[in-house]
Design an enzyme around this catalytic site. Structure first.
Site, PDB file in Angstrom:
ATOM      1  N   GLY A  15       5.881 -10.159  -0.258  1.00 29.33           N
ATOM      2  CA  GLY A  15       7.066  -9.387   0.110  1.00 29.33           C
ATOM      3  C   GLY A  15       6.681  -8.414   1.206  1.00 29.33           C
ATOM      4  N   PRO A  16       7.642  -7.597   1.669  1.00 22.09           N
ATOM      5  CA  PRO A  16       7.340  -6.646   2.736  1.00 22.09           C
ATOM      6  C   PRO A  16       6.623  -5.410   2.215  1.00 22.09           C
ATOM      7  CG  PRO A  16       9.593  -6.356   2.019  1.00 22.09           C
ATOM      8  CD  PRO A  16       9.050  -7.515   1.233  1.00 22.09           C
ATOM      9  N   MET A  17       6.287  -4.502   3.098  1.00 21.42           N
ATOM     10  CA  MET A  17       5.697  -3.227   2.670  1.00 21.42           C
ATOM     11  C   MET A  17       6.706  -2.482   1.792  1.00 21.42           C
ATOM     12  SD  MET A  17       3.668  -1.880   5.993  1.00 21.42           S
ATOM     13  CE  MET A  17       3.133  -0.412   5.136  1.00 21.42           C
ATOM     14  N   LYS A  21       4.329  -4.740  -4.344  1.00 19.56           N
ATOM     15  CA  LYS A  21       3.304  -5.774  -4.548  1.00 19.56           C
ATOM     16  C   LYS A  21       2.100  -5.197  -5.284  1.00 19.56           C
ATOM     17  CE  LYS A  21       2.820  -6.626  -0.154  1.00 19.56           C
ATOM     18  NZ  LYS A  21       3.725  -5.565   0.331  1.00 19.56           N
ATOM     19  N   ASP A  88      -5.917  -7.598  -3.436  1.00 18.86           N
ATOM     20  CA  ASP A  88      -4.775  -6.997  -2.731  1.00 18.86           C
ATOM     21  C   ASP A  88      -4.978  -7.126  -1.224  1.00 18.86           C
ATOM     22  OD1 ASP A  88      -2.310  -5.805  -2.565  1.00 18.86           O
ATOM     23  OD2 ASP A  88      -3.022  -3.752  -2.892  1.00 18.86           O
ATOM     24  N   GLU A  89      -3.868  -7.129  -0.494  1.00 23.15           N
ATOM     25  CA  GLU A  89      -3.885  -7.259   0.984  1.00 23.15           C
ATOM     26  C   GLU A  89      -4.627  -8.535   1.392  1.00 23.15           C
ATOM     27  OE1 GLU A  89      -2.025  -5.328   2.628  1.00 23.15           O
ATOM     28  OE2 GLU A  89      -1.874  -3.457   1.496  1.00 23.15           O
ATOM     29  N   GLN A  91      -3.716 -11.043   2.945  1.00 27.73           N
ATOM     30  CA  GLN A  91      -3.403 -11.583   4.284  1.00 27.73           C
ATOM     31  C   GLN A  91      -4.426 -11.168   5.338  1.00 27.73           C
ATOM     32  OE1 GLN A  91      -1.653  -9.047   2.945  1.00 27.73           O
ATOM     33  NE2 GLN A  91      -1.835  -7.422   4.451  1.00 27.73           N
ATOM     34  N   CYS A 145      16.078  -1.282   1.895  1.00 28.66           N
ATOM     35  CA  CYS A 145      16.240  -1.032   3.331  1.00 28.66           C
ATOM     36  C   CYS A 145      16.480   0.459   3.570  1.00 28.66           C
ATOM     37  CB  CYS A 145      17.400  -1.855   3.879  1.00 28.66           C
ATOM     38  SG  CYS A 145      17.761  -1.476   5.602  1.00 28.66           S
TER      39      CYS A 145
HETATM   40  P1  ADP Z   1       3.600  -2.597  -1.583  1.00 30.70           P
HETATM   41  O1  ADP Z   1       2.241  -2.864  -2.159  1.00 30.70           O
HETATM   42  O2  ADP Z   1       4.494  -3.806  -1.599  1.00 30.70           O
HETATM   43  O3  ADP Z   1       3.545  -1.950  -0.230  1.00 30.70           O
HETATM   44  P2  ADP Z   1       3.685  -0.493  -3.537  1.00 30.70           P
HETATM   45  O4  ADP Z   1       3.442  -1.124  -4.869  1.00 30.70           O
HETATM   46  O5  ADP Z   1       2.523   0.206  -2.888  1.00 30.70           O
HETATM   47  O6  ADP Z   1       4.336  -1.554  -2.541  1.00 30.70           O
HETATM   48  O7  ADP Z   1       4.824   0.611  -3.645  1.00 30.70           O
HETATM   49  C1  ADP Z   1       6.062   0.397  -4.298  1.00 30.70           C
HETATM   50  C2  ADP Z   1       6.688   1.766  -4.480  1.00 30.70           C
HETATM   51  O8  ADP Z   1       6.979   2.334  -3.210  1.00 30.70           O
HETATM   52  C3  ADP Z   1       8.035   1.754  -5.176  1.00 30.70           C
HETATM   53  O9  ADP Z   1       7.913   1.746  -6.570  1.00 30.70           O
HETATM   54  C4  ADP Z   1       8.644   3.065  -4.688  1.00 30.70           C
HETATM   55  O10 ADP Z   1       8.232   4.141  -5.525  1.00 30.70           O
HETATM   56  C5  ADP Z   1       8.009   3.300  -3.353  1.00 30.70           C
HETATM   57  N1  ADP Z   1       8.877   3.101  -2.183  1.00 30.70           N
HETATM   58  C6  ADP Z   1       8.823   3.848  -1.050  1.00 30.70           C
HETATM   59  N2  ADP Z   1       9.689   3.371  -0.127  1.00 30.70           N
HETATM   60  C7  ADP Z   1      10.313   2.294  -0.669  1.00 30.70           C
HETATM   61  C8  ADP Z   1      11.310   1.363  -0.213  1.00 30.70           C
HETATM   62  N3  ADP Z   1      11.823   1.439   1.000  1.00 30.70           N
HETATM   63  N4  ADP Z   1      11.691   0.371  -1.054  1.00 30.70           N
HETATM   64  C9  ADP Z   1      11.182   0.285  -2.299  1.00 30.70           C
HETATM   65  N5  ADP Z   1      10.243   1.124  -2.786  1.00 30.70           N
HETATM   66  C10 ADP Z   1       9.801   2.121  -1.995  1.00 30.70           C
HETATM   67 MG    MG Z   2       0.335  -2.690  -1.377  1.00 27.55          MG
END
Ligand code: ADP
Ligand code: MG
Length: 204
Positions: A15-17, A21, A88-89, A91, A145
């Site tokens: 999924g996206p940032m 994940k 993790d990460e 990619q 978003c």
């Molecule tokens: P990833 O590893 O996919 O980047 P993380 O697990 O680090 O995601 O972070 C998820 C958390 O980020 C969510 O539970 C929420 O608290 C926070 N968050 C900050 N911005 C957003 C956003 N735009 N959409 C969803 N969650 C967000």
């Molecule tokens: Mg992450």
């Protein structure tokens, strides 16, 4: 090979940032630790945002991990009796991570990886598409978003508050200051080089 040694499994969380994940990876790994399964956790060392010795989520959750730059080094750290491996990460590793993961799964290990499915240009990222195809389970998470509150599946890179150009470097480590979750409707990029990507991968 006996049927029991074929009990391995590959789970891909993508999924996206900001889509959760790392949160989901941490949740699954915590469960395996609770179940007293021998677990090893890695992340790519390019992700040095908060800490190098933990997988950390944007909401502050974290789990001890080992930061590694190359597939060969990760292979050296693996212990024979490990049952569950989290990465993790994923990619950021070279394509050689695919062969290592496939071997580990064949050996009966449960491998759980998390990574970006699309880069900042909206193009499939590194080995993730291949890992998704090989996986037993794929979970594609969505963020929220930042423009509309809708489901987001793009990571919008911003440079001085403006959308990045498709010619910018592929990797730019950052969080809120450089990236924003965006929906399909609000994702902004000057050009999506999808045609070139497909050509490179012989999909013409
Ligand atoms: P990833 O590893 O996919 O980047 P993380 O697990 O680090 O995601 O972070 C998820 C958390 O980020 C969510 O539970 C929420 O608290 C926070 N968050 C900050 N911005 C957003 C956003 N735009 N959409 C969803 N969650 C967000
Ligand atoms: Mg992450």
């Amino acid at each position: 090979m006996s049927p029991t040694s074929k009990s391995g499994r590959l789970e891909v969380i993508c999924g996206p940032m900001f889509s959760g994940k790392s949160e989901e990876l941490i949740r699954r790994l915590r469960r395996s630790q609770l179940a007293r399964q021998k677990t090893q956790i890695f992340k790519h060392s390019a992700d040095n945002r908060r800490t190098l010795d933990h997988v950390a989520s944007h909401c502050g959750d974290r789990i001890a991990a080992c930061a590694i730059a190359e597939t060969q080094t990760l292979a050296m750290f693996l212990l024979d009796d490990t049952e569950v491996i989290g990465i993790d990460e994923v990619q950021f590793f070279g394509n050689d991570i695919v062969l290592l993961i496939d071997k580990l799964v064949d050996e009966g290990k449960r491998v759980i990886v998390a990574g970006l499915d699309l880069d900042f240009r909206g193009i499939p990222f590194g080995s993730i598409p291949t890992l998704m195809a090989l996986a037993d389970e794929v979970i594609k998470l969505k963020a929220v978003c930042m423009k509309t509150g809708a489901d987001a599946h793009y990571s919008q890179r911003l440079v001085s508050g403006q959308p990045a150009l498709h010619t910018d470097p592929l990797v730019l480590i950052g969080a809120e200051e450089s990236y924003e979750a965006r929906s399909r409707a609000t994702f902004e990029i000057d050009r999506k080089p999808l045609a070139e990507y497909l050509k490179r991968h012989n999909f013409e």
